[in-house]
Design a protein around this motif. Structure first.
Motif, PDB file in Angstrom:
ATOM      1  N   PRO A 121      31.570  17.788 -22.894  1.00 25.37           N
ATOM      2  CA  PRO A 121      32.506  16.686 -22.621  1.00 25.37           C
ATOM      3  C   PRO A 121      32.389  16.172 -21.186  1.00 25.37           C
ATOM      4  CG  PRO A 121      33.671  18.780 -22.552  1.00 25.37           C
ATOM      5  CD  PRO A 121      32.249  19.098 -22.904  1.00 25.37           C
ATOM      6  N   ASN A 122      31.387  15.355 -20.940  1.00 26.48           N
ATOM      7  CA  ASN A 122      31.158  14.801 -19.604  1.00 26.48           C
ATOM      8  C   ASN A 122      31.111  13.287 -19.668  1.00 26.48           C
ATOM      9  OD1 ASN A 122      30.460  17.418 -18.030  1.00 26.48           O
ATOM     10  ND2 ASN A 122      29.108  17.511 -19.812  1.00 26.48           N
ATOM     11  N   SER A 123      31.466  12.639 -18.569  1.00 20.27           N
ATOM     12  CA  SER A 123      31.436  11.176 -18.532  1.00 20.27           C
ATOM     13  C   SER A 123      30.010  10.648 -18.657  1.00 20.27           C
ATOM     14  CB  SER A 123      32.071  10.662 -17.227  1.00 20.27           C
ATOM     15  OG  SER A 123      31.414  11.230 -16.098  1.00 20.27           O
ATOM     16  N   HIS A 124      29.054  11.379 -18.118  1.00 22.31           N
ATOM     17  CA  HIS A 124      27.642  11.015 -18.251  1.00 22.31           C
ATOM     18  C   HIS A 124      26.900  12.169 -18.904  1.00 22.31           C
ATOM     19  CE1 HIS A 124      27.919   7.307 -16.008  1.00 22.31           C
ATOM     20  NE2 HIS A 124      28.496   7.922 -14.999  1.00 22.31           N
ATOM     21  N   ASP A 125      26.211  11.876 -19.984  1.00 23.18           N
ATOM     22  CA  ASP A 125      25.468  12.908 -20.700  1.00 23.18           C
ATOM     23  C   ASP A 125      24.074  13.040 -20.090  1.00 23.18           C
ATOM     24  OD1 ASP A 125      24.278  14.644 -22.408  1.00 23.18           O
ATOM     25  OD2 ASP A 125      24.401  13.370 -24.186  1.00 23.18           O
ATOM     26  N   THR A 126      23.861  14.104 -19.323  1.00 22.47           N
ATOM     27  CA  THR A 126      22.551  14.320 -18.711  1.00 22.47           C
ATOM     28  C   THR A 126      21.851  15.540 -19.301  1.00 22.47           C
ATOM     29  OG1 THR A 126      23.473  15.714 -16.950  1.00 22.47           O
ATOM     30  CG2 THR A 126      23.354  13.340 -16.530  1.00 22.47           C
ATOM     31  N   VAL A 127      22.425  16.127 -20.345  1.00 22.97           N
ATOM     32  CA  VAL A 127      21.858  17.363 -20.887  1.00 22.97           C
ATOM     33  C   VAL A 127      21.075  17.150 -22.179  1.00 22.97           C
ATOM     34  CG1 VAL A 127      23.693  18.741 -19.854  1.00 22.97           C
ATOM     35  CG2 VAL A 127      23.941  17.953 -22.208  1.00 22.97           C
ATOM     36  N   THR A 128      21.354  16.058 -22.902  1.00 26.80           N
ATOM     37  CA  THR A 128      20.748  15.877 -24.225  1.00 26.80           C
ATOM     38  C   THR A 128      19.255  15.605 -24.109  1.00 26.80           C
ATOM     39  OG1 THR A 128      22.824  15.035 -25.123  1.00 26.80           O
ATOM     40  CG2 THR A 128      20.826  14.536 -26.346  1.00 26.80           C
ATOM     41  N   TRP A 129      18.493  16.401 -24.827  1.00 23.70           N
ATOM     42  CA  TRP A 129      17.025  16.326 -24.785  1.00 23.70           C
ATOM     43  C   TRP A 129      16.521  16.125 -26.210  1.00 23.70           C
ATOM     44  CZ3 TRP A 129      13.255  20.877 -25.071  1.00 23.70           C
ATOM     45  CH2 TRP A 129      11.958  20.477 -24.750  1.00 23.70           C
ATOM     46  N   THR A 130      16.202  14.892 -26.558  1.00 24.82           N
ATOM     47  CA  THR A 130      15.787  14.568 -27.916  1.00 24.82           C
ATOM     48  C   THR A 130      14.339  14.079 -27.925  1.00 24.82           C
ATOM     49  OG1 THR A 130      16.713  12.339 -27.648  1.00 24.82           O
ATOM     50  CG2 THR A 130      18.119  13.989 -28.672  1.00 24.82           C
ATOM     51  N   TRP A 131      13.906  13.686 -29.108  1.00 29.59           N
ATOM     52  CA  TRP A 131      12.510  13.273 -29.286  1.00 29.59           C
ATOM     53  C   TRP A 131      12.210  11.948 -28.602  1.00 29.59           C
ATOM     54  CZ3 TRP A 131       8.646  15.727 -32.364  1.00 29.59           C
ATOM     55  CH2 TRP A 131       9.043  16.951 -32.879  1.00 29.59           C
ATOM     56  N   GLY A 163      13.648   9.721 -25.499  1.00 27.55           N
ATOM     57  CA  GLY A 163      14.571   9.656 -24.373  1.00 27.55           C
ATOM     58  C   GLY A 163      13.951  10.290 -23.146  1.00 27.55           C
ATOM     59  N   TYR A 164      14.801  10.782 -22.264  1.00 29.82           N
ATOM     60  CA  TYR A 164      14.316  11.385 -21.028  1.00 29.82           C
ATOM     61  C   TYR A 164      13.513  12.657 -21.308  1.00 29.82           C
ATOM     62  CZ  TYR A 164      16.967   8.328 -17.911  1.00 29.82           C
ATOM     63  OH  TYR A 164      17.443   7.242 -17.224  1.00 29.82           O
ATOM     64  N   LYS A 165      12.527  12.932 -20.440  1.00 32.01           N
ATOM     65  CA  LYS A 165      11.724  14.142 -20.563  1.00 32.01           C
ATOM     66  C   LYS A 165      12.480  15.321 -19.966  1.00 32.01           C
ATOM     67  CE  LYS A 165       7.367  11.583 -20.425  1.00 32.01           C
ATOM     68  NZ  LYS A 165       6.074  11.376 -19.724  1.00 32.01           N
ATOM     69  N   ALA A 166      11.957  16.525 -20.230  1.00 27.31           N
ATOM     70  CA  ALA A 166      12.655  17.750 -19.829  1.00 27.31           C
ATOM     71  C   ALA A 166      12.884  17.808 -18.321  1.00 27.31           C
ATOM     72  CB  ALA A 166      11.861  18.973 -20.288  1.00 27.31           C
ATOM     73  N   ARG A 167      11.883  17.478 -17.529  1.00 26.19           N
ATOM     74  CA  ARG A 167      12.046  17.565 -16.067  1.00 26.19           C
ATOM     75  C   ARG A 167      13.038  16.531 -15.554  1.00 26.19           C
ATOM     76  NH1 ARG A 167       6.828  15.587 -16.906  1.00 26.19           N
ATOM     77  NH2 ARG A 167       6.455  13.439 -16.238  1.00 26.19           N
ATOM     78  N   GLU A 168      13.124  15.378 -16.230  1.00 26.96           N
ATOM     79  CA  GLU A 168      14.092  14.360 -15.828  1.00 26.96           C
ATOM     80  C   GLU A 168      15.507  14.805 -16.161  1.00 26.96           C
ATOM     81  OE1 GLU A 168      11.270  10.391 -16.470  1.00 26.96           O
ATOM     82  OE2 GLU A 168      12.350  11.254 -18.166  1.00 26.96           O
ATOM     83  N   ILE A 169      15.668  15.426 -17.345  1.00 25.85           N
ATOM     84  CA  ILE A 169      16.968  15.963 -17.736  1.00 25.85           C
ATOM     85  C   ILE A 169      17.409  17.041 -16.741  1.00 25.85           C
ATOM     86  CG2 ILE A 169      18.146  17.370 -19.479  1.00 25.85           C
ATOM     87  CD1 ILE A 169      17.873  14.500 -20.342  1.00 25.85           C
ATOM     88  N   LEU A 170      16.494  17.918 -16.372  1.00 21.56           N
ATOM     89  CA  LEU A 170      16.807  18.989 -15.430  1.00 21.56           C
ATOM     90  C   LEU A 170      17.219  18.426 -14.070  1.00 21.56           C
ATOM     91  CD1 LEU A 170      16.886  21.995 -14.747  1.00 21.56           C
ATOM     92  CD2 LEU A 170      14.442  21.856 -14.197  1.00 21.56           C
ATOM     93  N   LEU A 171      16.488  17.442 -13.592  1.00 23.04           N
ATOM     94  CA  LEU A 171      16.786  16.846 -12.285  1.00 23.04           C
ATOM     95  C   LEU A 171      18.137  16.141 -12.301  1.00 23.04           C
ATOM     96  CD1 LEU A 171      15.752  16.282  -9.424  1.00 23.04           C
ATOM     97  CD2 LEU A 171      14.654  14.216 -10.303  1.00 23.04           C
ATOM     98  N   LEU A 172      18.417  15.391 -13.368  1.00 26.38           N
ATOM     99  CA  LEU A 172      19.693  14.680 -13.462  1.00 26.38           C
ATOM    100  C   LEU A 172      20.869  15.659 -13.521  1.00 26.38           C
ATOM    101  CD1 LEU A 172      18.791  11.829 -15.997  1.00 26.38           C
ATOM    102  CD2 LEU A 172      19.485  11.525 -13.614  1.00 26.38           C
ATOM    103  N   THR A 173      20.694  16.745 -14.267  1.00 26.85           N
ATOM    104  CA  THR A 173      21.779  17.725 -14.396  1.00 26.85           C
ATOM    105  C   THR A 173      22.019  18.456 -13.087  1.00 26.85           C
ATOM    106  OG1 THR A 173      21.260  18.000 -16.743  1.00 26.85           O
ATOM    107  CG2 THR A 173      22.598  19.714 -15.703  1.00 26.85           C
TER     108      THR A 173
END
Length: 524
Positions: free
Chosen positions: A231-241, A243-253
């Motif tokens: 439950p966050n205002s910005h979803d930076t964790v979702t990693w799907t087929w 969208g953002y790549k794994a390293r981008e998700i990690l950096l954003l989080t």
């Protein structure tokens, strides 16, 4: 346009789901959000990376001692004694510290039961590699993991402490062996830790729950459902087929001040005798319980839909074109992966000429090398199951399998060849071919030279039965086109009173009953 002879079936079981694509995630950040992330991240990311590195350096040697001499291909006995205590303490402490340093704030709801009460934990929705946090919260149960992960530098040692159930892509019996191992551990009466499984088998954007694989439910033991929310205002964790790549998700989080996560343990689901005998029913009911608690719909999408989605993108189609609920469609229509993949390639040939990855009547007529006519409109309407004037890939697969191929058997092809072969000499001339097509389509000035040349493989100027049959089997749309025409002709003859005007249609023509028995009336 002539009125349709038989009712067009519109069973809901083959309708596409009214949900968004569960395998795509877009993070919408405003300019202000990007500036804030840049400023905060420039401080937090280096600091967090440094702290995480120190944590790994300190905890890894302890994990290595706890798993010293442990096999890299799994074990048949649970770790016991001081090794188990040390490994559990190291991974539990390091895991909690790891996620805390990354900024995760965890809220736990409900109560996790013991392994004797529920040997298996089913966690959903699965949407990120950060979902591993549930393993720490759930007391370090065993997980299902690829065998190669045990040899991963640093993290492989921590994974060995969990004694995962291993799967191997190189072993053809891996799936069977994995299920047997899960069943063995689940029925060990608490000797092994609980087994934690993400039954969806792939990551989604949490907009729905996709099909649960049956591995967690085949043992027929109680399963405790576990819900994951972010439950966050910005979803930076979702990693799907998509969208953002794994390293981008990690950096954003890591650039967030904190990331909220909720873990909720629902009451265990004790299977009935019927559910023990039918694991798919067990899986469906557990999924329904979890979906109600989450307030999201369910769909029959699976990992195979992801593969089709990627294939659609490679064929320059919109990736959503491949989302057909593969498991449901393949089960109802008795189709294999290779068959549907081949149909996707054929669909792309037609749809690439249009915009949006859907087939209109113009593209359909162009593909068949025929003009738009009442008979062609009739065939197109049979494909267009939702009546929106276009045909998507799902409708195309259903149309070919349910409507066209049953009308394109050897008996039908032989009958159609005789219809074209007016002088009964075993060959069809271009004049004979054109004459019947003009009559059936109601187009007096029809030019079918290109179509005739495609069927006349040897360029002899005459079509043999072998050439006709080979073309018909590769292009089943034509078989249904002519059997539909014969239905319409017979309908006209019956109403005009001239029952001898046209022969009865072939027995393999699809009827409402035949289509129902072949597909739609099968139980989900």
């Amino acid at each position: 346009m002539p009125q349709r002879v038989f009712a067009l079936p519109r069973q809901e079981s083959l309708f596409p789901p009214a949900v968004l694509n569960p395998f795509v995630q877009e993070i919408k950040l405003t300019t202000a959000d990007k500036i804030r992330l840049l400023l905060v991240g420039s401080v937090l990311v280096p600091l967090r990376v440094l702290c995480l590195t120190v944590l790994l350096v300190v905890s890894w040697p302890l994990a290595a001692i706890a798993t010293l001499c442990s096999p890299t291909k799994g074990t048949s006995q649970p770790i016991k004694g001081w090794r188990r205590c040390l490994g559990h303490a190291v991974v539990s402490s390091a895991g909690r510290a790891f996620f805390f340093l990354m900024g995760f704030r965890v809220t736990v709801k409900g109560k996790r039961v013991s392994s004797k009460e529920a040997p298996i934990l089913a966690v959903a929705p699965h949407s990120s590699f950060f979902d591993g946090i549930v393993c720490v919260i759930a007391g370090l149960p065993s997980t299902v993991s690829r065998s190669e992960n045990l040899t991963t530098p640093v993290f492989g040692r921590f994974l060995r402490c969990l004694q995962p159930v291993l799967v191997s892509r190189l072993d053809p019996d891996s799936r069977k062996n994995t299920i047997l191992e899960i069943k063995r551990r689940a029925t060990s009466c608490g000797e092994w830790p609980q087994v934690l499984i993400f039954p969806e088998g792939t990551c989604t954007n949490r907009s729905c729950l996709i099909t649960f694989k049956q591995g967690a439910f085949i043992p027929g033991v109680p399963v405790q459902p576990v819900l994951l929310r972010y439950p966050n205002s910005h979803d930076t964790v979702t990693w799907t087929w998509q969208g953002y790549k794994a390293r981008e998700i990690l950096l954003l989080t890591l650039s967030q001040l904190y990331t909220n996560v909720e873990v909720e343990f629902l009451p265990p689901h004790v299977p009935t005798e019927e559910e023990k005998q039918v694991p798919s029913l067990f899986a469906h009911r557990v999924r329904d319980t979890m979906a109600i608690a989450l307030g999201v719909p369910v769909t029959d999408h699976t990992y195979e839909d992801c593969r089709l989605m990627i294939s659609a993108g490679e064929l320059t189609l919109p990736m959503e074109a491949g989302l057909v609920e593969f498991t449901k469609i393949s089960r109802k229509l008795n189709l294999k992966w290779d068959n549907i993949k081949k149909e996707l390639e054929g669909f792309a040939v037609i749809a690439n000429e249009s915009k949006g990855g859907r087939i209109g009547i113009e593209e359909f007529a162009s593909f068949l090398k025929l003009p738009i006519s009442p008979a062609l409109n009739e065939l197109f309407t049979l494909f267009d199951r939702n009546g929106d004037g276009t045909v998507d890939f799902r409708e195309y697969v259903i149309g070919l399998t349910v409507l066209c191929r049953p009308a394109n058997t050897k008996g039908t092809i032989q009958m159609l060849f005789k219809l074209f072969d007016v002088d009964d000499d075993g060959r069809i001339t271009q004049e004979e071919f054109t004459s019947l097509l003009r009559s059936s389509l109601g187009v007096p000035d029809l030019d079918v030279t290109k179509l005739f040349q495609d069927i006349d493989a040897d360029g002899s100027g005459k079509i043999t039965y072998t050439e006709f049959e080979d073309f018909a089997l590769k292009h089943p749309e034509y078989g249904k086109l002519f059997t539909t025409y014969l239905e319409l002709q017979r309908h006209h003859a019956l109403y005009s009173g001239d029952t001898d005007q046209v022969a009865a249609p072939p027995t393999n023509t699809v009827s409402p009953e035949a289509e129902d028995s072949a597909s739609d009336k099968k139980e989900d």
